[in-house]
Design an enzyme around this catalytic site. Structure first.
Site, PDB file in Angstrom:
ATOM      1  N   ASP A   1      -9.720  -3.282  -5.900  1.00  0.00           N
ATOM      2  CA  ASP A   1      -9.167  -2.445  -4.835  1.00  0.00           C
ATOM      3  C   ASP A   1      -9.657  -1.008  -5.012  1.00  0.00           C
ATOM      4  OD1 ASP A   1      -7.618  -1.109  -2.945  1.00  0.00           O
ATOM      5  OD2 ASP A   1      -5.798  -2.222  -3.423  1.00  0.00           O
TER       6      ASP A   1
ATOM      7  N   HIS B   1      -8.562  -4.462  -1.496  1.00  0.00           N
ATOM      8  CA  HIS B   1      -7.278  -3.990  -0.990  1.00  0.00           C
ATOM      9  C   HIS B   1      -6.592  -5.031  -0.108  1.00  0.00           C
ATOM     10  CE1 HIS B   1      -4.371  -0.846  -0.305  1.00  0.00           C
ATOM     11  NE2 HIS B   1      -4.494  -0.945   1.013  1.00  0.00           N
TER      12      HIS B   1
ATOM     13  N   SER C   1       0.839  -1.179   0.000  1.00  0.00           N
ATOM     14  CA  SER C   1       0.000   0.000   0.000  1.00  0.00           C
ATOM     15  C   SER C   1       0.882   1.239   0.000  1.00  0.00           C
ATOM     16  CB  SER C   1      -0.962  -0.042   1.184  1.00  0.00           C
ATOM     17  OG  SER C   1      -2.006   0.877   1.021  1.00  0.00           O
TER      18      SER C   1
END
Length: 707
Positions: free
Chosen positions: A644, A678, A558
């Site tokens: 995501d 995600h 991330s």
């Protein structure tokens, strides 16, 4: 006939110009943003096929690690029951099942109401009630995630929400636990969470097209969603909203906050259709959090705020006599060496969580007839550990739950008796197969950054590893949002260390390990400190003789994926390989698209390149995608998910395409989960297999092993 090997996919070049502040960037791969396009899907599938081919030699090790993980997890297990109202609530997992079961039993008459009952892991008691079978809910879906799971105080109604695509939009339904039937109510397209008031009202959040939680809604049970009432709307694009109740069950709170500013609104739960009232009006840069306590018979707000300094302090005032935040009675004063992270209130005590010396800590203040006493810190023996008060649903209680873990200690759950200061172990994570903590060691070293700052580094490896010679090493980093990478036990990590590798964590600036200043000096126009800190830690590990640059693999996900992309450009020779999970590697494109999910709120973290030329130029100087050059790179594995909503799949897709077209050396792999969000794939077995694949790739890169 032998099949011809698949060649590395080549993304077509379709240049477009991005123009800002008189600067032009030619983007050859922005067309990949259209995920409805067959061309985009074909390209992602081609990359998946190529990655599968290039990692086929890791299938045996992936399977071995997967089996190791399974063998070290107690697959048929249950959580320690937690009391809420007249029931003990707990979860079960069963071997062979991807998802768990939510269960409860009533509090037995005459039973100690604070000592959880012993419930068999196999063979449920006759009075066990299964509230949710998540395996049944997930059946027929490639992806499944549970959002809310909230029971009314009486225990009659359960509101729960589910997501079956990974896009973090949930549909909520209500189950009557007395009849086992579902009510006609259905609330679609909501965000995480659901808060009950009584038996008749549910408050929830919705997100707008930019994926910003901007509204709070009230639903009356038994009415259609079209009649739900929007009770709060936040128009400022920097702010997100949330809703929840105080443990005292006295108030409902709406929190509206940006990255640097917060504001709270309150509603008496006895008046669910009333108007929310503002507590302290927002002030740019002022953050505060609110809890409710009753002290010596007086209702008071307990407020954690940064009005007196960046590391926060805790104050209080009467509920019926609000004073300015800077005039609150001080309970915990601001300190330069202690970062206060928050408080949790109960009828007879207050629990505080804070950080000192890079370690999260906890303390308890008892409340008596005279009012507040002193906070007393919980003490532990290890150098590196994580302690976390994890709460208790009950307001009137003599105990709190405390979790404890370290890099070598499997997680433990204690019950802390506040009056006697006694810790009672309720459960310890069992590691089948005979795990011995003494077989592993963890310690902290300090690396000197280029500007003289000392960077804490956690190092974990087998105790019998000969550190007089270098070994393959995985160096992990994050460094954003004031998130701290705290000590914690990992079953998966054992497979890496048992193959002779070292696991290291660079606690770089941008994280929160060393206080608010640690964060402030790793964001906005100081973001590059995050990257140079990580590179300096890599050099330090090599200088100590623990590893070599040719045996060093970096990993981040991330926002930590941004770190990975930046170091790939800045110091490619320092790393053998880089693994980037859902990586934020095209930040300048995203931050100049305010219409994208979450962009505007992120300007307080990264800067606003859309309006500010200085922020644009600074971000352009480190943005991974834009700074790819014709030079040799480490081998790179990028992992992403098509659905995501936080870091769009297009960022790693564009990045890998540009690397392959530009770099003079290095292998570049992209693996896209086509039905996930995600957090990656869902289901514990799929997650373990994915983790096994990622570790197999890392181990192979660092050591050459294939088993």
């Amino acid at each position: 006939m032998t099949e011809q090997p698949i060649q590395p996919p080549v993304a077509p070049v379709r240049p477009i110009n991005r123009e800002f502040h008189g600067r032009t960037f030619v983007d050859d791969y922005e067309w990949l943003r259209d995920k409805q396009s067959q061309g985009t899907l074909d390209y992602l599938n081609a990359e998946n096929a190529y990655t599968q081919q290039q990692t086929a030699h890791l299938e045996e090790m992936t399977e071995n690690i997967f089996e190791e993980i399974k063998s070290r997890v107690k697959q048929t297990d249950m959580s320690v029951p937690s009391r809420a109202g007249d029931y003990w609530y707990y979860g079960r997992s069963v071997e062979g099942k991807d998802y768990g079961y939510s269960c409860r039993i009533p509090v037995a008459e005459g039973q100690d109401p604070w000592r959880p009952p012993v419930i068999p892991e196999v063979g449920a008691p006759d009075n066990e009630e299964i509230l949710l079978d998540l395996n049944e809910l997930a059946e027929g879906h490639e992806f499944f995630s549970l959002g809310a799971s909230s029971v009314t105080r009486s225990g009659r109604y359960l509101a729960y929400s589910t997501d079956t695509t990974g896009d973090e939009r949930f549909d909520l339904v209500i189950k009557d636990l007395e009849t086992g039937e579902h009510l006609a109510d259905k609330i679609t397209g909501i965000f995480y969470g659901a808060t009950w008031i009584g038996e008749d009202y549910i408050f929830y959040q919705r997100v707008n097209d930019a994926w910003r939680a901007d509204t709070v809604w009230r639903h009356k049970v038994g009415t259609p969603q079209e009649e739900d009432v929007c009770v709060f709307k936040e128009d400022d694009e920097y702010f997100n909203v949330g809703v929840g109740g105080t443990r005292s069950r006295r108030y409902l709170l709406i929190a509206s906050g940006s990255k640097v500013t917060s504001e709270y609104w309150v509603l008496d739960k006895d008046n669910p259709e009333g108007e929310f009232e503002l507590l302290w009006r927002r002030e740019q840069g002022l953050e505060y959090d609110v809890d409710h306590a009753v002290v010596a018979g007086e209702e008071r707000w307990i407020v954690t705020h940064n009005a007196s300094g960046p590391n926060f302090e805790v104050g209080s005032c009467p509920v019926d006599n609000l004073v300015p935040i800077r005039e609150l009675d001080v309970l915990i004063p601001h300190r330069d060496d202690v970062r206060i992270e928050g408080v949790d209130t109960y009828a007879d005590f207050i629990v505080s969580a804070y950080r000192r010396g890079g370690i999260g800590r906890a303390a308890v203040m008892r409340l008596d007839d005279a009012g507040f006493t002193e906070f007393e810190e919980m003490e532990f023996d290890e150098e590196l550990y994580t302690v976390a008060p994890i709460g208790n649903p009950e307001w009137h209680c003599p105990v709190i739950r405390v979790s404890y873990t370290s890099f070598t200690q499997p997680s433990q759950l204690f019950q802390y008796w506040v009056d006697s200061r006694e810790f009672v172990l309720l459960k310890e994570q069992e590691v089948p197969g005979g795990y011995e903590a003494a077989d592993y060691t963890a310690y902290r070293v300090w690396a000197n950054a280029s500007d003289g700052t000392a960077i804490p580094v956690s190092i974990i490896h087998r105790a019998d590893l000969d550190t007089s010679k270098p070994h393959g090493t995985l160096l992990y980093g994050y460094g954003s949002y004031e998130s701290s990478i705290d000590p914690g036990f990992s079953v998966t990590r054992l497979s890496l260390m048992d193959r002779g590798m070292i696991y290291a964590i660079a606690h770089v600036r941008g994280g929160g390990e060393m206080g608010r200043g640690w964060y402030d000096h790793g964001k906005m126009l100081e973001k590059k400190n995050t990257f140079t800190d990580f590179i300096d830690v890599a050099d330090d590990l090599v200088a100590r003789g623990l590893t070599t640059h040719g045996q060093l693999v970096a990993e981040g996900g991330s926002a930590g994926g941004l770190l990975m992309g930046a170091i790939a450009n800045m110091a490619p020779e320092k790393f053998k390989a880089i693994q980037a999970v859902v990586p934020f590697v095209d930040p300048l494109t995203s931050m100049t698209k305010p219409e994208l999910p979450l962009t505007v709120a992120e300007w307080d973290e990264w800067g606003n390149p859309y309006e500010d030329p200085e922020a644009y130029d600074y971000m352009a100087s480190y943005a991974p995608y834009e700074n790819v050059e014709a030079k040799k790179y480490p081998n790179i594995l990028a992992i992403t998910s098509l659905n995501d909503t936080r870091v769009l799949y297009v960022e790693p897709a564009k990045w890998i395409a540009r690397l392959r077209a530009t770099a003079t050396g290095g292998e570049f792999l992209l693996k896209t989960e086509m039905v996930a969000g995600h957090g990656g794939v869902s289901g514990r077995y799929a997650k373990w297999r994915q983790g096994a694949f990622e570790y197999a790739w890392t181990i192979n890169q660092a050591t050459g092993l294939t088993k």
